[in-house]
Motif scaffolding. Structure first.
Motif, short mmCIF file in Angstrom:
data_model
loop_
_atom_site.label_atom_id
_atom_site.label_comp_id
_atom_site.label_asym_id
_atom_site.label_seq_id
_atom_site.Cartn_x
_atom_site.Cartn_y
_atom_site.Cartn_z
N SER A 10 0.85 -1.19 0.00
CA SER A 10 0.00 0.00 0.00
C SER A 10 0.88 1.24 0.00
O SER A 10 1.87 1.31 0.74
CB SER A 10 -0.90 0.02 1.24
OG SER A 10 -1.64 1.24 1.29
N ASN A 11 0.52 2.22 -0.84
CA ASN A 11 1.26 3.49 -0.80
C ASN A 11 0.36 4.71 -0.96
O ASN A 11 0.84 5.81 -1.22
CB ASN A 11 2.39 3.50 -1.83
CG ASN A 11 1.94 3.67 -3.26
OD1 ASN A 11 0.82 3.33 -3.62
ND2 ASN A 11 2.83 4.19 -4.09
N ARG A 15 -1.75 3.90 4.78
CA ARG A 15 -1.16 2.66 4.27
C ARG A 15 -1.30 1.50 5.25
O ARG A 15 -1.64 0.39 4.85
CB ARG A 15 0.32 2.89 3.94
CG ARG A 15 0.54 3.98 2.90
CD ARG A 15 2.01 4.27 2.68
NE ARG A 15 2.64 4.69 3.93
CZ ARG A 15 3.96 4.73 4.14
NH1 ARG A 15 4.80 4.34 3.19
NH2 ARG A 15 4.44 5.14 5.29
N PHE A 50 6.04 2.50 -0.32
CA PHE A 50 5.08 1.46 0.03
C PHE A 50 5.31 0.92 1.43
O PHE A 50 6.44 0.89 1.90
CB PHE A 50 5.21 0.26 -0.93
CG PHE A 50 4.52 0.44 -2.24
CD1 PHE A 50 3.25 -0.07 -2.44
CD2 PHE A 50 5.14 1.13 -3.28
CE1 PHE A 50 2.61 0.09 -3.66
CE2 PHE A 50 4.50 1.29 -4.50
CZ PHE A 50 3.23 0.77 -4.68
N THR A 90 -4.10 1.91 -3.10
CA THR A 90 -4.46 1.82 -1.68
C THR A 90 -4.08 0.46 -1.13
O THR A 90 -3.56 0.36 -0.01
CB THR A 90 -5.97 2.02 -1.48
OG1 THR A 90 -6.68 1.08 -2.30
CG2 THR A 90 -6.38 3.44 -1.81
#
Length: 163
Positions: A10-11, A15, A50, A90
């Motif tokens: 996720s970034n 996150r 991330f 996401t």
């Protein structure tokens, strides 16, 4: 029973909360969750860093397609929009391996392509399964050792973050 290795990333947005969506969504079949790591983006580099983790899951009823569908449903729950290959997201849930299953179906390539070259997957995987083996490629520890030092160093443990 199938045992799967899932890679999470996720970034965008919160996150850690997005990774937790995946952990919660697999809670009933969760065997192990790796620590959280932070990594620079790969592929498209002009995007936020991330958070990554790996889950090991088991379910007597699930095949490789069930793991894929379940991961995609959790991506949707986290608001994932697929606009750009390797772009910001996401939540990304990749099916890395499912037992020794191999697949060349374009919607589900197994083992997941590029796994052997991605410290972002190999390091968290080893954290939860030190004897891990990537089907068709060999011991994960050996694959990780073969990667350039900067690739390995770019995967930073985040002990302050817990799944």
């Amino acid at each position: 029973m199938t045992r799967a290795v899932l890679s999470l990333g996720s970034n965008l947005g919160d996150r850690l909360a997005h990774l937790r969506v995946a952990v919660d969504g697999f809670a009933d079949v969760l065997v192990a969750a790796s620590p959280v790591y932070e990594t620079e983006p790969w592929g498209v580099e002009d995007q936020p860093d991330f958070l990554n983790a790996v889950l090991i899951v088991e379910d007597p009823e699930a095949d490789e397609w069930a793991w894929l569908r379940r991961g995609q449903a959790l991506e949707q729950k986290a608001g994932r929009v697929r606009e750009q290959r390797w772009g910001p997201r996401t939540l990304d849930v990749d099916v890395v391996t499912v037992d020794a299953v191999t697949s060349d179906h374009p919607d589900l390539l197994l083992p997941h392509p590029g796994t052997a070259d991605r410290a972002t997957v190999l390091i968290p995987w080893l954290a939860v399964d030190p004897a891990a083996t990537l089907p068709g490629r060999g011991p994960v520890r050996a694959l990780l050792s073969a990667l350039p030092g900067p690739d390995r160093a770019g995967v930073r443990l985040r002990p302050d973050l817990r799944l």
